[in-house]
Design an enzyme around this catalytic site. Structure first.
Site, short mmCIF file in Angstrom:
data_model
loop_
_atom_site.label_atom_id
_atom_site.label_comp_id
_atom_site.label_asym_id
_atom_site.label_seq_id
_atom_site.Cartn_x
_atom_site.Cartn_y
_atom_site.Cartn_z
N LYS A 106 0.83 -1.34 -0.05
CA LYS A 106 0.16 0.07 0.05
C LYS A 106 0.82 1.19 0.02
O LYS A 106 1.60 1.34 1.07
CB LYS A 106 -0.86 -0.08 1.19
CG LYS A 106 -1.83 1.18 1.12
CD LYS A 106 -2.38 1.42 2.54
CE LYS A 106 -3.33 2.86 2.56
NZ LYS A 106 -3.49 3.00 4.04
N GLY A 167 -8.15 9.43 9.39
CA GLY A 167 -8.23 9.55 10.94
C GLY A 167 -9.19 10.56 11.23
O GLY A 167 -9.30 10.79 12.38
N ALA A 193 -9.65 5.70 4.30
CA ALA A 193 -9.28 7.06 4.93
C ALA A 193 -10.53 7.96 5.05
O ALA A 193 -11.46 8.11 4.11
CB ALA A 193 -8.28 7.88 4.58
N GLY A 194 -10.96 8.24 6.42
CA GLY A 194 -12.11 9.24 6.83
C GLY A 194 -13.35 8.67 7.15
O GLY A 194 -14.19 9.40 7.83
N ASN A 215 -9.52 1.57 9.63
CA ASN A 215 -8.40 1.56 10.80
C ASN A 215 -8.99 2.49 12.11
O ASN A 215 -9.44 2.02 13.07
CB ASN A 215 -7.02 2.17 10.48
CG ASN A 215 -5.86 1.87 11.66
OD1 ASN A 215 -4.83 1.71 11.44
ND2 ASN A 215 -6.38 1.20 12.66
N THR A 216 -8.87 3.80 12.14
CA THR A 216 -9.37 4.59 13.26
C THR A 216 -10.63 4.37 13.66
O THR A 216 -10.93 4.55 14.77
CB THR A 216 -8.91 5.95 12.88
OG1 THR A 216 -7.80 6.32 12.24
CG2 THR A 216 -9.20 6.94 13.88
#
EC number: 2.8.1.10
Length: 266
Positions: A106, A167, A193-194, A215-216
Site C-alpha cells: 500500500k 483519521g 481514510a475518513g 483503521n481509526t
C-alpha cells in the site's frame, strides 16, 4: 454472483481490509481483526520504531499469517525514494512471515504532517518504479479521477482514494469523485481514510467500490471489537445492495400495491 475480491491474481473473500494502528492493547487489536472477518491486514512498516517496535513485533507474532495476508504500507514516508525503500523492507518482512509470494504494497507518500494528504507527483513516481520492480502496488490517493486513471495506466493493481482526511472520521466528503473513479476504473477501487461509521462503509460499497480499508474508526471507538463486526456487516450489506441493483429514482409517487380489483370495483 461472484463474491470473490481479486487484486491482481490473488483472491480474497472479505472486502474489508483492517489496519493495525492506534489500538489500545494487543488483545483488542487481535480480537478486532478476528471480528472483522477480514483477509487482509495492513501494517505501517515505516512507523516501526523504538517507541512501538515491541507492540508491532508482538502483534505480528499474535496474528496467524497463514490465515491473513499482510499488506505492508509506507505510511510516514515523505518522498518517493523513502517509500520505495520501505516497500522493499515490507516485502522482506512478508517473506519472513512465510508469505514468499507476497509483493503487495500500500503506497503512501505524504510530505506534510498536518493534513496528511498524499503527494500525487511523488506517488506516481514511486508507483512507476515499484511496478517495474514487480510489486503489486495499491496507491493511496486523493479522490482525483485523472490521477487514478494515470496510476492504473502505469500498472497499479488497485487504487485507494480517500473519503476524507485520514483519521478524521469526517465521512464521505468526496463521494462524487469516488463514484467517477469507480465508473472509470478497470482495477479494484478500495476506499481508504475518513470513514467513521458503518453506514458510510455501506454507502461507498453501494456505489460500486470493491472494498474498504478501516483503521481509526475501529481502533479508536469505545468498543473496537463490536465496531469491527459492525463494519464487517456494513461492507457485506453494501456489496449485496450494489449487486442487487437499486430501484430508479423517480420524481413522482407510485403505489406498491396494484390498482385493479380493489374493494368496491369487484
Amino acid at each position: 454472483m461472484n463474491k470473490d475480491f481479486c487484486i491482481k491474481n490473488k483472491k480474497f473473500q472479505s472486502r474489508l481490509i483492517l489496519g493495525t494502528g492506534r489500538y489500545r492493547s494487543l488483545l483488542e487489536a487481535k480480537q478486532s481483526i478476528e471480528a472483522s472477518g477480514c483477509d487482509i491486514v495492513t501494517v505501517a512498516i515505516r512507523r516501526i520504531n523504538a517507541d512501538n517496535i515491541g507492540f508491532i513485533k508482538s502483534l505480528i507474532k499474535l496474528i496467524n499469517w497463514q490465515k491473513y495476508w499482510l499488506l505492508p504500507n509506507t505510511a510516514g514516508c515523505q518522498t518517493a525514494e523513502e517509500a520505495i525503500r520501505v516497500a522493499n523492507l515490507g516485502q522482506e518482512i512478508a517473506k519472513q512471515l512465510g508469505q514468499v509470494d507476497n509483493n503487495f504494497v500500500k503506497l503512501e507518500v505524504i510530505p506534510a504532517n498536518k493534513y496528511l494528504f498524499p503527494d500525487p507527483i511523488g506517488t506516481l513516481k514511486a508507483a512507476e518504479h515499484l511496478v517495474k520492480q514487480g510489486f503489486v502496488v495499491l496507491p493511496y490517493i486523493n479522490s482525483d479521477p485523472i490521477l487514478a486513471k494515470q496510476l492504473e495506466d502505469i500498472g497499479c493493481s488497485a487504487v485507494m482514494p480517500l473519503a476524507s482526511a485520514i483519521g478524521s472520521g469526517q465521512g464521505l466528503k468526496n463521494i462524487d469523485n469516488i463514484r467517477i473513479i469507480v465508473e472509470a476504473s478497470k482495477v479494484p477501487v478500495i476506499v481508504d481514510a475518513g470513514i467513521g461509521v458503518p453506514s458510510e462503509a455501506t454507502q461507498v460499497m453501494e456505489i460500486g467500490a470493491d472494498a474498504v480499508l478501516i483503521n481509526t474508526a475501529v481502533a479508536q471507538c469505545k468498543v473496537p471489537v463490536a465496531m469491527a463486526n459492525a463494519m464487517r456487516l456494513a461492507v457485506a450489506a453494501g456489496y449485496e445492495a450494489h449487486s442487487a441493483g437499486r430501484i430508479p429514482i423517480k420524481n413522482y409517487a407510485r403505489t406498491s400495491s396494484p390498482n385493479f380489483d380493489r374493494i368496491g370495483q369487484i
